[in-house]
Design a protein around this motif. Sequence first.
Motif, mmCIF file in Angstrom:
data_model
loop_
_atom_site.group_PDB
_atom_site.id
_atom_site.type_symbol
_atom_site.label_atom_id
_atom_site.label_comp_id
_atom_site.label_asym_id
_atom_site.label_seq_id
_atom_site.Cartn_x
_atom_site.Cartn_y
_atom_site.Cartn_z
ATOM 1 N N GLU A 153 27.099 33.464 46.998
ATOM 2 C CA GLU A 153 28.479 34.356 47.220
ATOM 3 C C GLU A 153 29.743 34.009 47.789
ATOM 4 O OE1 GLU A 153 28.058 38.605 47.790
ATOM 5 O OE2 GLU A 153 26.256 37.748 45.929
ATOM 6 N N ARG A 154 30.801 34.449 48.237
ATOM 7 C CA ARG A 154 32.049 34.037 48.425
ATOM 8 C C ARG A 154 32.033 33.117 49.159
ATOM 9 N NH1 ARG A 154 31.462 40.027 47.840
ATOM 10 N NH2 ARG A 154 32.569 40.124 46.525
ATOM 11 N N ARG A 214 39.302 43.277 50.693
ATOM 12 C CA ARG A 214 37.340 43.404 51.584
ATOM 13 C C ARG A 214 38.417 42.111 52.485
ATOM 14 N NH1 ARG A 214 32.717 43.044 49.069
ATOM 15 N NH2 ARG A 214 32.835 44.373 46.987
ATOM 16 N N GLU A 263 34.048 34.498 52.566
ATOM 17 C CA GLU A 263 32.281 35.706 53.556
ATOM 18 C C GLU A 263 32.441 34.951 54.225
ATOM 19 O OE1 GLU A 263 31.485 38.945 50.975
ATOM 20 O OE2 GLU A 263 30.539 37.769 50.525
ATOM 21 N N ASP A 288 21.579 37.198 51.613
ATOM 22 C CA ASP A 288 23.310 38.216 50.729
ATOM 23 C C ASP A 288 23.281 36.733 49.221
ATOM 24 O OD1 ASP A 288 24.486 39.054 49.997
ATOM 25 O OD2 ASP A 288 26.079 39.199 51.925
ATOM 26 N N THR A 293 27.271 42.885 52.551
ATOM 27 C CA THR A 293 27.901 41.820 53.513
ATOM 28 C C THR A 293 27.803 42.247 55.216
ATOM 29 O OG1 THR A 293 27.883 40.579 51.634
ATOM 30 C CG2 THR A 293 28.696 39.716 53.398
HETATM 31 MG MG LIG Z 1 28.476 40.455 49.888
#
Ligand SMILES: [Mg+2]
Lengths: 552, 452
Positions: A256-257, B345, A260, A323, A234
């Motif tokens: 995904e998140r 992260r 993000e 992604d 990412t």
């Molecule tokens: Mg990722």
Amino acid sequence: MIKGRIERVTGPVVVAEGMLGARMWDVVEIGKGKLLGEIIKLVGERAFIEVYEDTNGLEIKEPVVSLGKPFTVELGPGLMGSIYDGLGRPLERIKKELGSFIRKGIRLTTLDRKRKWKFEPKVRKGEEVSGGSVLGSVREGSIVHKIMVPDGTEGKVKSVRKGEFSIEESVCELNNGKRVKMLQEWEVRRTRPYRSKVGLSEPLITGQRVIDSLFPVGKGGNVCVPGGFGSGKTVLESAITKNCDSDINIVCRTGERGNEVTDIINELNESKDRKGRPLMEKSILIVNTSNMPVVARETSIYTAITIGEYFRDQGYNSIVLIDSTSRWAEALREVSGRLEELPGEEGYPVYMESYVGEYHERSGRVENMNGSFGSLTLISSVSPPGADFSEPVTQAVLRATKVFWGLDQKLAWRRHFPAMNWLISYSRHLDDMLPWFKKNVSKDWDVVTKNLRAILQKEAELERVVRVVGIGVLPEKEKFILEIARIVREDFLQQDAFHTEDSYTPLDKQYALMRDVVKLYEKGLKEIESGKTTDQILTKSVKERMARVKYD
Amino acid sequence: MIEYQTLTQVTGPLIFLEGIKNVGYGEIVEIETDGERRRGQILELNRDKAIIEVFEGTRGMDVKKTKVRFTGKTMSLGVSKDMVGSVFSGLGEPLKGRIVAEEELDIQGKPINPSAREYPKEFIETGISSIDLMNSLVRGQKLPIFSGVGLPHTELITQIAKQARLLTGEDFLIVFAGMGIGYDEARYFREEFEKTGALERIVLFLNTATDPAIERLATPRVALTAAEHFAWNLDYHVLVVLTDMTSYCNSLREVSSAKEEIPSRRGYPSYLYTDLATIYERSGRITGKKGSITMVPVLTMPEDDITHPIPDLTGYITEGQVLLSRDLFRKGVYPPVDLLSSLSRLMSKGVGRGLTRDDHKSMSNQCYANLAEVEKLRALISIIGEEGLTETDKRYLEWANRFEREFINQDENERRGIKQSLEKAWELLSIIPEERLKRIEKDLMKRYMRGE
Ligand SMILES: [Mg+2]
Ligand SMILES: Nc1ncnc2c1ncn2[C@@H]1O[C@H](COP(=O)(O)OP(=O)(O)O)[C@@H](O)[C@H]1O
């Protein structure tokens, strides 16, 4: 209108009876709440439907209505800087009108119907036009959004209007009475037409040293980026989005998140591209986070690619960054499982690989229907279970792509970023790109990059030896090579995406850095022959200089 | 309410029913056998047939006498601010007394619109050096602990829950969900809080090892529904502890296999990723809302294997992981955090100048670089011994030993401020030759190393 009834509900799949005449891939409305879905299998009068939204609450015998056309996305002014879900619904507007949480059955169009755009005509009365011909343009921020004749429409221009219009108003009338408006629709699963594919000749400049210098991708190419969790997929895609010299970015975050997504939105809003334009103005986001309904993940990548093609058709270099492809494949697997289809490897349907191949074919550099040249570069991250690249999705994407950036969890845990394993990664665009690099950066680009690769290769061989006999017994020359390789790894390959100076390196500087190391290497080898030691050559100050130049 | 007595089959945690009409997918049902009442949920509808998952398990059920009633509702939880300080079952029923609900909320929740999220960046000080300096946690993050059977994750999670606060001093409301854990674990957690008199800061949901496994599937969702009420409706900053997610996943596997679904790796259903994501993604911050949900789930890795589907899929969803190592545990280091395999992260935007301290990022990067070097050296030593090590190599090893003993290692009740952690790290860093400290800018070096 074909109208049936729900017969069965299992997870995101609904089976409806009484659907004779319905067609494969047609969009349907399900139940009283009119949830959207699409037909993915037909058996007799039964339609198997994947539902884009949460199926909780659906009852047997509720109505199912076919809308008689496949899933399409709206194309036209208003796309730039927007954030959509996998079905093209505007997430910002949904937030404004419906609050912070996503509800079921939301119907908001992709593009704003009310907003007026200043249309600048380019064609004149009497001109012959056909699908793809540019009629004129509107400005969307810094992007000149070209208005094209939709596929299948042709004729002589009877009149064309200048002024402010909404996307549903006609801007041009043809002799045969056809009117063209700025709004188009396109079936997401169908490739948009072009005259022909042409060879790739220019690299996508990313400012990422390991990519541009060692594993470049051509504009119009495609890349497979697999890596276990935390290996940097990412962050790498974001760094490319922020820094590369594309005209248009389509950022597709699927399965995904959520955080993000916020991160990339903020970054695009806050930063400018290399030409000083706000990044958000050249970007479009397609977002289906992992907690949003699964089936829309499957659609989201087609939506993203279709929008990418639309800008390619306007003569732009667009990039589509996905992604993660694995989440798309998992959505496919989940639906296939509910259909009780015969599973292929790891439960993925057997057609998964051909689907991957098909949509990767939609990347490329092409001569458009209107004679312009444009490209679509497709970068797909893959999330292999257990970081094992032999799994089916990684393999399918590998087979469909020409560039491979293998991200290595071990390198990432050691905080070597980007964690691109230089020994397994490859670019099959190297030869095609070389003339460009020689012309635009330096005549000896090939020699310098080759030498750099050789140092890394040599290191890998020596490490194998060291693991058996230890470093102590190595001859001085080999110790020196290991130290040089350390410099290459730590001061050239490693690049901190969060460091203001380090996050982007222009090509000429990349070249200078490589040339310096290679020179140091060649000179050092000679000095070793004449009796000098590694420590005498790579003194503290030499090492410090090599480590600092990239920040200057 | 119509009552059906038309069971055709009982398999594992599932019952099969036929002859039903007008029921909704996902609906909650009440089941009664010989006066015993249970709850279940519809997993599949096929014409007049339904497959139902029974939360309390199917022990003692029969096909003849069992009665099923449809409630017309999906599974919900009555929430109230009076829940604080109380203990609830894994399905959200108070173990003692009653709670008057302010609102009934669907336990599935709704996905947060990604464009409504606020990026998490407020540093949480846990007082634990290996987390605060090296894997910083921020408000709204989901940061799991990857543990192994017998490792001290209960102690660690308790310490985090007790000590976590912002640098400005604000505490959290703790929502604790225990799934398949022992009573002693749950008791330990409760007592530790009692000691500090902070019981009015926690809400406990307990599904213990002896409670029905299937009930576990609801527990994290029930707990998160409560957490959401406190965070989004009542402006609390909530820290959610979910332990042990491995038990949860194993229950999911059990149901999937009873439904005869095609299994994915190691028998877990292919939708395990999505299922976990719908739990973990409920953490975060939302623009315009005061509260937040921070999540620290715990999972035990079967055979300490990080590539096992449970830790693997979790790592793909969460915003990092704190990995506990058996090696460090054996060496007597607490908390035995394996830093190289750990990650936060959300750290890069939550620490540094104005947030924690200007040297935080560089220091953490440098310690990681050192640890990577040490890892290589130790691998080498295990083959060829210490002979042939250079002077620099030896310094690295000395640094590593002291780093483990003095930096990672700390007492279960010790709260180290972030400044203290940084000071310790600087002290140890002087062991390494300066030209190797590539991650530390010159001016930081001057100020913090030499005090100029
Ligand atoms: Mg990722
Ligand atoms: N180029 C980079 N520079 C610095 N840190 C990086 C870089 N790439 C990755 N990282 C670190 O690794 C973490 C995980 O990267 P991410 O891209 O989220 O991994 P993935 O998507 O493969 O799971 C990031 O949060 C960051 O800390």
